[in-house]
Design an enzyme around this catalytic site. Structure first.
Site, short mmCIF file in Angstrom:
data_model
loop_
_atom_site.label_atom_id
_atom_site.label_comp_id
_atom_site.label_asym_id
_atom_site.label_seq_id
_atom_site.Cartn_x
_atom_site.Cartn_y
_atom_site.Cartn_z
CE LYS A 1 9.78 -1.01 5.65
NZ LYS A 1 8.88 -1.22 4.52
CG HIS B 1 2.17 5.63 1.67
ND1 HIS B 1 2.15 6.21 0.43
CD2 HIS B 1 3.23 4.80 1.69
CE1 HIS B 1 3.16 5.72 -0.28
NE2 HIS B 1 3.84 4.88 0.46
CE LYS C 1 7.59 6.93 0.10
NZ LYS C 1 7.77 5.50 0.37
CE LYS D 1 -1.99 0.57 -0.83
NZ LYS D 1 -1.53 -0.80 -0.93
CD GLU E 1 5.69 -2.71 4.71
OE1 GLU E 1 6.00 -3.22 3.64
OE2 GLU E 1 6.17 -1.65 5.13
CG ASP F 1 0.63 8.73 -1.14
OD1 ASP F 1 0.40 7.51 -1.02
OD2 ASP F 1 0.95 9.45 -0.18
CG HIS F 2 1.62 2.91 -3.60
ND1 HIS F 2 2.71 3.26 -2.84
CD2 HIS F 2 1.15 1.77 -3.06
CE1 HIS F 2 2.87 2.36 -1.89
NE2 HIS F 2 1.93 1.44 -1.99
CG ASP G 1 9.26 4.06 3.62
OD1 ASP G 1 9.55 4.39 2.45
OD2 ASP G 1 8.89 2.92 3.93
#
Ligand code: BG6
Length: 505
Positions: A349, A249, A157, A191, A225, A186-187, A244
């Site tokens: 963030k 995600h 991505k 998961k 985050e 798409d990590h 992002d």
């Protein structure tokens, strides 16, 4: 993890000297090696722009493993050298056609020397503007040709920058590769805890009957985050939280939470169901953006005894940047199951905790028999905790022992950490292995990527074109702008404040 009959193969990593390769990909391949999950005849070829010989590259890989695969590196020192024997290197400048001819010769020679069939996974761990360039260069050399072994590409991505650019990129990739050969990573889908959402829902008899508009009041998805953009300011300033985190995600997580049960558990059936959710999301029109989407940007604030930079002071960020580092939005899914149930998603963030979780808020009991006696408002929630302290918890009201009928909220929780001897694999291990065995279930399909851009694009356009839509500033170490609570349209409802642990105290 499964160990199918994995065929002999070659993994070529473009951008092998980059951050992602060092931090995630090489440690993941090393772990697969330790777990005995790689093919018997397997090599990984680093393809980077740096000129270096094989020995130097092996030394570099070893250094990366030392830092980023720290635990397994120290636990199995004798395996490191064995692994390094599978590691090769060829200098490739991604924009130089002739370098791909050299790569082709290199692969051919190695394949003869080591007697490995040319089944190849090409991993694009490179800046997005190079995806189409590398794909075209592979095609020019016939490196997409499947006569002498299958070929797959893994594309990181962001997949495109907008709806149009995603379609354009897709067209360009399809010029040399068919859909079955393209793995859009798409990590989040890799998961363990995201996959567990499907298992929780579809392997138990008691969640699914209430998983609908009749019993669910609203759903919250949070991914927060604690850190800022660090040294990624250059990339992030052209991306922002919407591109992002949300476009990929978190919309994928939403799709898994909201999908219909597939009739069978295979790649197409699952992806057919998740894409339907994305296609059913009600578009947010330009005039509705300010009411349904809240964007924010962090300003300087105190974390511990340190003062953190404002976003605009980070390196690579424009001093007057309007890029959002926080987004909260309200989404409606126009289908039979979810009619009128709002899904609230937020990410940011420099927030107080690093947490990813899905909270299903159930409707209250139809008749509040014990209302007067409640110590706290009974709150029926199912919490699917993705990170940290991964697990599932149920919150509900219980009678406090003793006279009368006082009710208090309690929590029943399952923690993955209680599963003795079962380590949770890194998302990249799972996803790399899946690509090696040709299983694309946990990769995003073209139609899903298209559908999520279709939803996100008008919001980005509205932000760009309408200066009246506010960008709220929030201090580091706070839960983003207070205005994000206005999305609920009810002054008594606020975002749940997640703690790093959800264990019952
Ligand atoms: C990446 C984003 O895709 O996901 C990062 O580019 C973000 O900005 C990261 O930090 C979050 O992933 P995780 O697995 O740490 O939640």
């Amino acid at each position: 993890m499964k160990k199918n009959n994995i065929e002999d193969q070659i993994l070529v990593i473009f951008g092998s000297n980059g951050d992602l390769a060092k931090r995630k990909l090489l440690p993941a391949v090393f772990q697969l090696f330790l777990d005995g999950l790689l093919a018997k005849n397997f090599i990984v070829i680093g393809a980077g722009s740096q000129e270096k010989d094989e020995l130097t590259n092996r030394h570099d890989v070893q250094e990366s493993l030392k830092v980023f695969a720290n635990k397994s590196y120290t636990e199995f020192p004798e395996k490191v050298n064995l692994f390094l024997e599978h590691v090769y290197y060829q200098k490739v400048n991604n924009q130089t056609e002739t370098d791909f001819e050299l790569l082709k010769n290199y692969i051919e020679n190695l394949s003869i020397k080591l007697d490995i069939k040319q089944n190849i996974v090409y991993y694009f761990s490179i800046p997005p503007f190079l995806y189409e360039v590398v794909a075209a260069n592979l095609v020019k050399q016939g490196l997409n040709n499947e006569e002498n072994g299958w070929k797959r590409i893994i594309v990181e991505k962001p997949f495109g920058y907008s709806y149009d650019s995603a379609i354009d990129l897709d067209k360009k990739l399809h010029a040399g590769f068919n859909e079955e050969q393209i793995y859009r990573i798409d990590h989040y889908l890799g998961k363990e805890t995201v996959q567990n959402i499907m298992v929780t829902r579809f392997s138990n008899g008691f969640f699914e009957p209430i998983w609908n508009r009749k019993y669910i009041d609203r759903v919250e998805i949070t991914s927060s985050e604690k850190i800022g953009v660090g040294n990624r300011g250059g990339y992030y300033d052209t991306s922002g939280a919407m591109r992002d985190m949300i476009q990929n995600h978190l919309l994928q997580v939403l799709a898994v939470v909201a999908m219909e049960p597939p009739a069978i558990f295979d790649s197409d059936s699952i992806r057919n169901e998740t894409v339907k959710v994305l296609q059913a999301i009600r578009p947010i029109k330009a005039a509705e953006v300010a009411q349904n989407v809240v964007r924010g940007q962090y300003i300087s604030g105190q974390v511990g005894d340190q003062i953190q930079n404002a976003y605009r002071q980070e390196s690579g960020v424009a001093p007057n940047s309007k890029t959002e580092t926080f987004v909260a939005l309200k989404i409606l899914i126009d289908n039979w199951r979810w009619g009128d149930v709002p899904f609230y998603i937020r990410t940011g963030k420099q927030l107080p905790e690093r947490v990813t979780e899905v909270v299903i808020h159930l409707k209250p009991a139809p008749h509040q028999l014990f209302k007067q006696l409640c110590l706290t408002e009974p709150n029926n929630m199912i919490i699917l905790r993705i990170f940290p302290d991964a697990g599932v918890a149920i919150d509900f009201g219980m009678k406090i022992p003793g006279a009368g009928f006082k009710v208090q909220n309690v929590n029943m929780a399952f923690h993955y950490s209680d599963l003795i001897d079962k380590k949770i694999s890194e998302a990249y291990e799972r996803l790399l292995l899946d690509s090696m065995v040709g299983d694309s279930t946990l990769y995003a399909r073209a139609d899903a990527v298209k559908a999520s851009w279709k939803f996100v694009d008008p919001i980005l356009q509205a932000w760009k074109n309408d200066p009246e839509i506010p960008l709220y500033f929030y201090e580091c170490n706070t839960w983003g702008p207070n205005e994000s609570n206005m999305l609920f349209g009810d002054k008594f409802i606020k975002w749940r404040e997640p703690f790093s642990k959800f264990k019952t105290e």
